[in-house]
Design a protein around this motif. Structure first.
Motif, PDB file in Angstrom:
ATOM      1  N   UNK A 107       0.835  -1.205   0.000  1.00  0.00           N
ATOM      2  CA  UNK A 107       0.000   0.000   0.000  1.00  0.00           C
ATOM      3  C   UNK A 107       0.866   1.249   0.000  1.00  0.00           C
ATOM      4  N   UNK A 108       1.930   1.205   0.790  1.00  0.00           N
ATOM      5  CA  UNK A 108       2.821   2.367   0.880  1.00  0.00           C
ATOM      6  C   UNK A 108       3.463   2.658  -0.465  1.00  0.00           C
ATOM      7  N   UNK A 109       3.917   1.615  -1.169  1.00  0.00           N
ATOM      8  CA  UNK A 109       4.540   1.846  -2.479  1.00  0.00           C
ATOM      9  C   UNK A 109       3.526   2.392  -3.480  1.00  0.00           C
ATOM     10  N   UNK A 110       2.265   1.998  -3.357  1.00  0.00           N
ATOM     11  CA  UNK A 110       1.224   2.530  -4.236  1.00  0.00           C
ATOM     12  C   UNK A 110       1.089   4.041  -4.072  1.00  0.00           C
ATOM     13  N   UNK A 111       1.111   4.497  -2.822  1.00  0.00           N
ATOM     14  CA  UNK A 111       1.006   5.936  -2.559  1.00  0.00           C
ATOM     15  C   UNK A 111       2.267   6.675  -2.996  1.00  0.00           C
ATOM     16  N   UNK A 112       3.429   6.018  -2.851  1.00  0.00           N
ATOM     17  CA  UNK A 112       4.678   6.639  -3.287  1.00  0.00           C
ATOM     18  C   UNK A 112       4.661   6.889  -4.789  1.00  0.00           C
ATOM     19  N   UNK A 122       4.801  13.407 -11.520  1.00  0.00           N
ATOM     20  CA  UNK A 122       4.860  14.871 -11.624  1.00  0.00           C
ATOM     21  C   UNK A 122       3.606  15.461 -12.273  1.00  0.00           C
ATOM     22  N   UNK A 123       2.823  14.608 -12.944  1.00  0.00           N
ATOM     23  CA  UNK A 123       1.605  15.085 -13.598  1.00  0.00           C
ATOM     24  C   UNK A 123       0.371  14.910 -12.703  1.00  0.00           C
ATOM     25  N   UNK A 124       0.531  14.307 -11.526  1.00  0.00           N
ATOM     26  CA  UNK A 124      -0.616  14.047 -10.655  1.00  0.00           C
ATOM     27  C   UNK A 124      -1.159  15.358 -10.092  1.00  0.00           C
ATOM     28  N   UNK A 125      -2.496  15.523 -10.021  1.00  0.00           N
ATOM     29  CA  UNK A 125      -3.090  16.730  -9.441  1.00  0.00           C
ATOM     30  C   UNK A 125      -2.662  16.898  -7.984  1.00  0.00           C
ATOM     31  N   UNK A 126      -2.569  18.133  -7.541  1.00  0.00           N
ATOM     32  CA  UNK A 126      -2.136  18.423  -6.165  1.00  0.00           C
ATOM     33  C   UNK A 126      -3.048  17.760  -5.146  1.00  0.00           C
ATOM     34  N   UNK A 127      -4.337  17.686  -5.463  1.00  0.00           N
ATOM     35  CA  UNK A 127      -5.286  17.063  -4.544  1.00  0.00           C
ATOM     36  C   UNK A 127      -4.954  15.586  -4.335  1.00  0.00           C
ATOM     37  N   UNK A 128      -4.603  14.895  -5.424  1.00  0.00           N
ATOM     38  CA  UNK A 128      -4.263  13.476  -5.326  1.00  0.00           C
ATOM     39  C   UNK A 128      -2.957  13.274  -4.559  1.00  0.00           C
ATOM     40  N   UNK A 129      -2.007  14.183  -4.767  1.00  0.00           N
ATOM     41  CA  UNK A 129      -0.720  14.090  -4.075  1.00  0.00           C
ATOM     42  C   UNK A 129      -0.907  14.271  -2.572  1.00  0.00           C
ATOM     43  N   UNK A 130      -1.655  15.285  -2.188  1.00  0.00           N
ATOM     44  CA  UNK A 130      -1.892  15.538  -0.764  1.00  0.00           C
ATOM     45  C   UNK A 130      -2.657  14.374  -0.106  1.00  0.00           C
ATOM     46  N   UNK A 131      -3.602  13.814  -0.846  1.00  0.00           N
ATOM     47  CA  UNK A 131      -4.352  12.664  -0.346  1.00  0.00           C
ATOM     48  C   UNK A 131      -3.434  11.464  -0.157  1.00  0.00           C
ATOM     49  N   UNK A 132      -2.505  11.264  -1.103  1.00  0.00           N
ATOM     50  CA  UNK A 132      -1.561  10.149  -1.015  1.00  0.00           C
ATOM     51  C   UNK A 132      -0.642  10.304   0.197  1.00  0.00           C
ATOM     52  N   UNK A 133      -0.262  11.548   0.513  1.00  0.00           N
ATOM     53  CA  UNK A 133       0.577  11.801   1.692  1.00  0.00           C
ATOM     54  C   UNK A 133      -0.165  11.401   2.966  1.00  0.00           C
ATOM     55  N   UNK A 134      -1.420  11.837   3.075  1.00  0.00           N
ATOM     56  CA  UNK A 134      -2.202  11.518   4.274  1.00  0.00           C
ATOM     57  C   UNK A 134      -2.481  10.017   4.380  1.00  0.00           C
ATOM     58  N   UNK A 135      -2.744   9.369   3.254  1.00  0.00           N
ATOM     59  CA  UNK A 135      -2.984   7.932   3.269  1.00  0.00           C
ATOM     60  C   UNK A 135      -1.715   7.174   3.635  1.00  0.00           C
ATOM     61  N   UNK A 136      -0.575   7.661   3.180  1.00  0.00           N
ATOM     62  CA  UNK A 136       0.704   7.033   3.529  1.00  0.00           C
ATOM     63  C   UNK A 136       0.935   7.104   5.035  1.00  0.00           C
ATOM     64  N   UNK A 137       0.715   8.280   5.606  1.00  0.00           N
ATOM     65  CA  UNK A 137       0.941   8.477   7.039  1.00  0.00           C
ATOM     66  C   UNK A 137       0.008   7.601   7.875  1.00  0.00           C
ATOM     67  N   UNK A 138      -1.193   7.347   7.354  1.00  0.00           N
ATOM     68  CA  UNK A 138      -2.145   6.509   8.098  1.00  0.00           C
ATOM     69  C   UNK A 138      -1.669   5.069   8.220  1.00  0.00           C
TER      70      UNK A 138
END
Length: 215
Positions: free
Chosen positions: A68-73, A79-95
């Motif tokens: 799961x962690x590698x998926x979020x990484x 670099x083309x991912x929307x900022x919203x998706x990037x921020x969501x991936x950060x929070x999901x990684x931390x969880x």
């Protein structure tokens, strides 16, 4: 001993006493050693340490968390991912981690020192790496059976894996390394309300990730 009743001890009385003491000690020591060797300490099994789950369940859950962690990484590295998706991936990684104090250690072929950052700082650093494209892959994920019950009541283990990092510019790989890492995992149990009933459940969380070696 003479006919008259006199006797002669060759040497002093103190030396004779020491000799008797030493000979007595030699005869009693082996018995003590034998007693020790005939009472081996029983080895602790995984079932004794974590009776609520099987060893296979622990290993599978730990692997799931790493994947799961590698998926979020991968989202962070896009670099083309929307900022919203990037921020969501950060929070999901931390969880996936036990808390935000978990440390991620990194290394590079371009420097001797290793870097240690808290998980949120590490993810931000990955996000802002100056490459056109980044690939981070975890492979050869294997479960290490060093489960131990800690004084805090949680069970701890380790997952070892290989991380491949590639940085691209203008469509070409300009940096690549392969690192063996250890991810410490924690099994925490808690009470969950299921249809009005209190049920004890458990989950595996990631903790500190350290560098073992650069391949």
């Amino acid at each position: 001993i003479y006919r008259t009743g006199k006797h002669l001890v060759p040497g002093s009385i103190s030396l004779a006493k020491e000799s008797l003491v030493k000979s007595s000690a030699k005869t009693t020591e082996p018995a003590t050693d034998v007693a020790k060797t005939t009472e081996p300490k029983p080895a602790k099994r995984f079932e004794d340490l974590a009776p609520m789950i099987s060893k296979e369940e622990f290993a599978e859950k730990a692997r799931q968390k790493t994947f799961q962690f590698t998926t979020y990484l991968k989202i962070l590295c896009d670099k083309q991912a929307p900022a919203e998706d990037v921020n969501k991936a950060i929070n999901q990684s931390i969880s996936l981690f036990v808390d935000e104090n978990a440390i991620v250690e990194t290394s590079s072929n371009n420097r001797k020192e290793r870097s240690r950052k808290k998980i949120r700082q590490y993810l931000a650093a990955v996000k802002f790496l100056k490459y056109d494209k980044i690939e981070i892959e975890w492979s050869n994920v294997s479960y290490v059976s060093d489960i131990a019950l800690a004084p805090d009541g949680n069970y701890y283990g380790t997952v070892t894996f290989e991380q491949t990092f590639r940085g691209f510019r203008d469509g070409k790989i300009v940096y690549e390394d392969v690192t063996t890492k250890d991810a410490h995992v924690i099994m925490k149990s808690y009470v969950k309300n299921v249809d009005g009933d209190q049920k004890k459940v458990w989950d595996i969380l990631l903790s500190d990730i350290g560098v073992v070696s650069n391949n």
